[in-house]
Design a protein around this motif. Structure first.
Motif, PDB file in Angstrom:
ATOM      1  N   ARG A  46      12.661  -0.123  15.007  1.00 46.53           N
ATOM      2  CA  ARG A  46      13.462   0.078  14.936  1.00 46.53           C
ATOM      3  C   ARG A  46      14.173  -0.910  13.890  1.00 46.53           C
ATOM      4  O   ARG A  46      15.205  -0.974  13.110  1.00 46.53           O
ATOM      5  N   PHE A  47      12.760  -2.167  13.765  1.00 43.41           N
ATOM      6  CA  PHE A  47      13.506  -2.879  13.179  1.00 43.41           C
ATOM      7  C   PHE A  47      12.087  -3.343  11.784  1.00 43.41           C
ATOM      8  O   PHE A  47      12.578  -4.776  10.670  1.00 43.41           O
ATOM      9  N   GLY A  48      10.802  -2.285  11.595  1.00 45.19           N
ATOM     10  CA  GLY A  48      10.123  -2.505  10.945  1.00 45.19           C
ATOM     11  C   GLY A  48      10.352  -1.904   8.960  1.00 45.19           C
ATOM     12  O   GLY A  48      10.150  -0.950   9.228  1.00 45.19           O
ATOM     13  N   LYS A  49      10.617  -2.796   9.126  1.00 48.45           N
ATOM     14  CA  LYS A  49      10.646  -2.495   7.256  1.00 48.45           C
ATOM     15  C   LYS A  49       9.947  -3.033   6.267  1.00 48.45           C
ATOM     16  O   LYS A  49       9.398  -2.378   5.324  1.00 48.45           O
ATOM     17  N   GLN A  87      -0.100   3.535  10.244  1.00 51.36           N
ATOM     18  CA  GLN A  87       1.212   2.512   9.574  1.00 51.36           C
ATOM     19  C   GLN A  87       1.818   2.228  10.609  1.00 51.36           C
ATOM     20  O   GLN A  87       1.934   2.217  11.661  1.00 51.36           O
ATOM     21  N   LYS A  88       1.849  -0.040   9.988  1.00 48.41           N
ATOM     22  CA  LYS A  88       2.235  -0.843  11.208  1.00 48.41           C
ATOM     23  C   LYS A  88       3.164  -1.519  10.460  1.00 48.41           C
ATOM     24  O   LYS A  88       3.600  -1.302   9.162  1.00 48.41           O
ATOM     25  N   SER A  89       4.320  -1.891  10.904  1.00 49.96           N
ATOM     26  CA  SER A  89       5.149  -3.298  10.615  1.00 49.96           C
ATOM     27  C   SER A  89       4.320  -4.842  11.522  1.00 49.96           C
ATOM     28  O   SER A  89       4.218  -4.554  11.798  1.00 49.96           O
ATOM     29  N   TRP A  90       4.575  -5.111   9.922  1.00 52.18           N
ATOM     30  CA  TRP A  90       5.013  -6.738  10.414  1.00 52.18           C
ATOM     31  C   TRP A  90       5.970  -7.638  11.307  1.00 52.18           C
ATOM     32  O   TRP A  90       5.423  -7.920  11.959  1.00 52.18           O
ATOM     33  N   GLU A  91       7.095  -6.890  11.427  1.00 54.83           N
ATOM     34  CA  GLU A  91       7.890  -6.914  12.349  1.00 54.83           C
ATOM     35  C   GLU A  91       7.595  -6.588  13.814  1.00 54.83           C
ATOM     36  O   GLU A  91       7.271  -7.395  14.877  1.00 54.83           O
ATOM     37  N   GLY A  92       6.890  -5.889  13.486  1.00 51.78           N
ATOM     38  CA  GLY A  92       6.204  -5.117  15.277  1.00 51.78           C
ATOM     39  C   GLY A  92       4.968  -5.914  15.855  1.00 51.78           C
ATOM     40  O   GLY A  92       4.682  -6.417  16.658  1.00 51.78           O
TER      41      GLY A  92
END
Length: 235
Positions: free
Chosen positions: A147-150, A159-164
Motif C-alpha cells: 500500500r505505501f511501499g514507494k 523485491q521488497k520495500s523499505w516501508e514494509g
C-alpha cells in the motif's frame, strides 16, 4: 520427548481447549470468506486475514496450556491440507492451484516444530514469539509494503520495500518485547534480545523464495531469542 505425548494435564478441561481453538479458527475463516466474497480484486487481503488470524492460535495454545500432542497433530493435518490445496481448490482465496509458493505449508509446519520443541522445554512463550512475529510482522510488512511501499529494493531475486521492512522490524520488536517482558520482567536483556530478534526476523523475511520465510522467520526468531537469553544468563 515422552513428555510431549503423555503430559495431558492442564488447569483447563480438554473440551474447553479444543472448542476455544475451533471457535477462533472458524471466526477467522468466516471473516476471510466474507471478505473474499465481497472483494474479489485483491486476494492478498484474504490471505493476510488468515495469515494473521490463524497465527494467534499459538496464544490460545500457550494461555490454555494445550497439550503439545494436539498442537503437533493439528500442524500435521494443516500441513497435509496445505499441500493438497496446491493441486486442488481446497483453500480458494488463500492458495491458488499452481501458485508458486509453499508459504501455507511452511507456516503450518513451523507451528508444529515450535510447539514440539518449546512445549518439551516448558518454555512455550518462545513458540508464541516466533509464530506471532511471523503472523503480525510479515502480515503488516506485506500489507504496508504493497500500500505505501514507494522505496523499493531487490535482494535474493525478490523485491521488497523499505516501508514494509521497517514495519516488519517495528512489529517484531513490539511483539518480542511484550512477550519477553511478560515472562522475564523489565530488565535490560529483554530489550536487547527483542531488538536483535527484530533485526534478524526482518533479515530472514527478505528471503521469501517459495514462501520459505514462513518457516525461517518463526523458527529463526524463536531460536535466537532462546539462545540469546541462555547466553545472557536469563534462560
Amino acid at each position: 520427548m515422552i513428555t510431549i505425548f503423555t503430559s495431558l494435564e492442564s488447569d483447563y478441561p480438554l473440551w474447553l481447549q479444543i472448542s476455544s481453538v475451533a471457535t477462533w479458527i472458524t471466526l477467522v475463516l468466516s471473516v476471510a470468506w466474507i471478505v473474499n466474497r465481497s472483494t474479489s480484486k485483491n486476494s492478498e487481503i484474504v490471505r493476510k486475514i488468515v495469515h494473521i488470524g490463524t497465527g494467534n492460535v499459538i496464544l490460545l495454545a500457550w494461555l490454555l496450556d494445550i497439550p503439545a500432542i494436539l498442537g503437533i497433530s493439528a500442524s500435521i493435518i494443516a500441513s497435509a491440507i496445505a499441500l493438497l490445496s496446491y493441486r486442488f481448490p481446497i483453500l480458494p482465496g488463500i492458495n491458488s492451484v499452481g501458485r508458486k509458493s509453499l508459504g501455507t505449508f511452511f507456516y503450518a509446519l513451523s507451528i508444529g516444530i515450535l510447539v514440539g520443541c518449546f512445549w518439551y522445554l516448558n518454555q512455550p512463550y518462545y513458540a508464541a514469539l516466533g509464530i506471532l512475529i511471523m503472523a503480525w510482522g510479515d502480515g503488516f510488512a506485506a500489507l504496508i509494503g504493497q500500500r505505501f511501499g514507494k522505496h523499493k529494493y531487490k535482494l535474493f531475486g525478490g523485491q521488497k520495500s523499505w516501508e514494509g521492512s521497517l514495519s516488519m522490524t517495528l512489529t517484531s520488536y513490539v511483539i518480542s518485547s511484550l512477550i519477553l517482558c511478560s515472562v522475564q520482567g523489565n530488565i535490560w536483556q529483554t530489550w536487547v534480545v527483542a531488538l536483535a530478534v527484530a533485526i534478524a526476523a526482518t533479515a530472514l523475511e527478505t528471503f521469501s523464495f517459495l514462501g520459505i520465510d514462513n518457516l525461517t522467520v518463526p523458527l529463526g526468531s524463536a531460536a535466537l531469542a532462546f539462545l540469546l537469553n541462555q547466553l545472557l544468563g536469563n534462560g
